[in-house]
Design an enzyme around this catalytic site. Structure first.
Site, PDB file in Angstrom:
ATOM      1  N   SER A   1      17.041  13.530 -42.151  1.00 21.97           N
ATOM      2  CA  SER A   1      17.659  14.258 -41.046  1.00 21.97           C
ATOM      3  C   SER A   1      17.333  13.514 -39.757  1.00 21.97           C
ATOM      4  CB  SER A   1      17.082  15.667 -40.975  1.00 21.97           C
ATOM      5  OG  SER A   1      15.722  15.579 -40.596  1.00 21.97           O
ATOM      6  N   LYS A   2      17.914  13.962 -38.659  1.00 23.98           N
ATOM      7  CA  LYS A   2      17.681  13.296 -37.371  1.00 23.98           C
ATOM      8  C   LYS A   2      16.196  13.248 -37.036  1.00 23.98           C
ATOM      9  CE  LYS A   2      21.609  12.657 -34.711  1.00 23.98           C
ATOM     10  NZ  LYS A   2      22.761  13.421 -34.333  1.00 23.98           N
ATOM     11  N   ARG A   3      15.539  14.368 -37.324  1.00 24.19           N
ATOM     12  CA  ARG A   3      14.111  14.465 -37.023  1.00 24.19           C
ATOM     13  C   ARG A   3      13.328  13.396 -37.787  1.00 24.19           C
ATOM     14  NH1 ARG A   3      10.522  17.635 -39.874  1.00 24.19           N
ATOM     15  NH2 ARG A   3      12.274  18.427 -41.093  1.00 24.19           N
TER      16      ARG A   3
END
Ligand code: GLU
Length: 481
Positions: A249-251
């Site tokens: 994910s982006k995180r």
């Protein structure tokens, strides 16, 4: 459209085929790197094909973002980028050829009929596959002017075997692969047709891409068979997961490469990190680009998903920073500054005298820095203009008593013969001894006056880099002497 490479020494020809989504994401960057390394390792060539058939998502900016990302990462390609959309006439030509050879047929199933097939599959909990009755019917039986798609007449018995350099031998029962659409009713080619035609026409020998395309390899093999074309070799690379094993994910780092650039990572370090995400060479972790090229092979790619780990990337970046030449680091900083807030001003200062000072500050700074941002922060004292804006802690350090100490020290520095870190430290140490002080009583006020902060790289290194005039002037600004 076959772009011949001038320096190709072998027949290995690979391609990177991104869909322009607005940026070069980290998974795409790794696919590009693997293709690039394989071409370089084998003395072959790599072409860049922009899969821009989805006109809604395509824009010149999205394509530019991919080209910029690749360039920043140092990955080049042979010939001009090829637009898949521009080959649409050729894709149609192949679909019609398949139709003529009986390897494809016109399917007149209406939207309602397809809906019915879908809901039946859902009710019976089967995957949605279309066994079109038009496979065995004459097109002349269709109502006048009825819309049709062109479907591949795929074999529905036996299996399609994919021999994959990474995934091994994977069997796909043909009954599970329905007659895929080649041309839509508006005449536009589908993804699988376009990819096969382009890969064939571009002379691609090895398809290296994400494992999410593995079942497409089976479908594409059927199109190759329909045309009697040679199938390229396959290497389907596992996806990148987050540190917790979940989808990236982006995180976790599912960002565009430009985000890594802006965080201060070196292209060489990101290449090193990305190659290790899924590929190994013994226990080696650190690779120069030359070593990667020498050692890269498809056999070294593992089957299980790689996990993205920022801490590892940062550690590797630190190593690459330490192993970089000082001037090269400054060049990288210059390339990064336009993307940072206040960067343009710094860039201007660099073209003045600060550039040389920045190079001179690198040996001290690069020992500790993990990113270019940390290097820039460490060198921030160079970019400040007199009189310095002191931070709160620096103001506190510069008490009247501390200013008195600096006033007394000043003549000793003034008369110092050689202005370099070592003699400066010696002078301060002997001053400390003769005035019954501790080193900190002098070094901290010096730091505050000269850098405007309570933290900085070793102060005598700082003074050496700034030079005698600037250092003394900064002290005077504070002491008023
Ligand atoms: N355009 C596809 C993607 O970005 C890749 C297709 C391929 O490599 O065959 O996922």
């Amino acid at each position: 459209m076959t772009a011949k490479s001038s320096n190709a020494q072998s027949n290995v020809r690979v391609r990177f085929a991104p869909s322009p989504t607005g940026f070069l994401h980290i998974g795409g960057a790794r696919t590009a790197l693997f293709n690039w390394l394989y071409a370089k390792a084998k003395g072959g060539s790599m072409v860049l094909r922009i899969e821009d058939t989805d006109r809604k998502r395509n824009s010149p900016e999205a394509v530019a973002a991919i080209l910029d990302g690749l360039k920043w990462l140092g990955l080049d390609w042979d010939g001009d980028p090829v637009s898949q959309f521009e080959q649409a006439a050729r894709h149609r030509e192949v679909a019609l050829q398949l139709l003529e050879n009986g390897k494809a047929y016109k399917c007149f199933l209406s939207a309602d009929e397809l809906k019915e097939i879908r809901s039946q599959a859902e009710a019976e909990k089967r995957p949605f596959t279309v066994n079109s009755p038009w496979r065995d019917r004459y097109a002349s039986e269709a109502p006048e002017g009825a819309a049709f798609v062109i479907r591949l007449r795929a074999s529905n018995e036996g299996t399609t075997l994919i021999k994959d350099h990474v995934q091994g031998e994977v069997m796909f029962p043909n009954k599970d692969l329905d007659d895929l659409i080649l041309l839509r009713s508006d005449g536009s080619p589908t993804y699988n047709l376009a990819v096969v035609v382009d890969d064939h026409d571009m002379g691609i020998t090895h398809v290296i891409r994400g494992v999410d395309h593995l079942s497409n390899a089976a479908r594409q093999t059927q199109i190759y068979a329909g045309m009697g074309w040679d199938v390229p070799e396959w290497a389907h690379v596992p996806l990148i997961h987050g540190p917790d094993g979940a989808k990236l994910s982006k995180r976790h780092g599912a960002l565009g490469v430009e985000a890594y650039r802006d965080m201060g990572y070196l292209p060489s370090a990101l290449r090193n990190y990305l190659v290790r995400l899924g590929w190994s060479h013994g226990d080696d972790e650190y690779f120069s680009t030359q070593q990667m090229i020498e050692w890269f092979d498809l056999d070294g790619i593992g089957k299980s998903p790689a996990r993205f780990d920022f801490a590892k990337l940062e550690a590797l970046n630190g190593l690459h920073i330490r192993n970089s030449d000082d001037q090269e680091l400054v060049t990288q900083i210059e390339n990064l500054l336009p993307y940072l807030q206040g960067g343009e001003e710094k860039l201007e200062q660099l073209s003045g005298g600060v550039g040389k000072q920045l190079v001179a500050s690198m040996p001290g700074l690069k020992e500790r820095a993990k990113t270019l941002i940390e290097l820039i922060d460490g060198a921030s004292y160079l970019f400040q203009e007199r009189p310095l804006d002191l931070n709160k802690k620096a103001r506190k350090i510069l008490s009247d008593e501390a200013k008195d100490i600096l006033k007394k020290l000043e003549p000793e520095l003034h008369t110092l013969e050689a202005w370099a870190a070592e003699p400066l430290e010696e002078a301060v140490r002997s001053f400390v001894a003769s005035h019954d002080l501790k080193l900190g009583n002098v070094a901290q006020p010096l730091r505050a006056a000269i850098t405007g902060s309570n933290v900085s790289p070793p102060i005598f290194d700082v003074m050496e880099v700034l030079g005698r005039d600037e250092s003394l002037a900064r002290i005077k600004d504070q002491t008023g002497v």
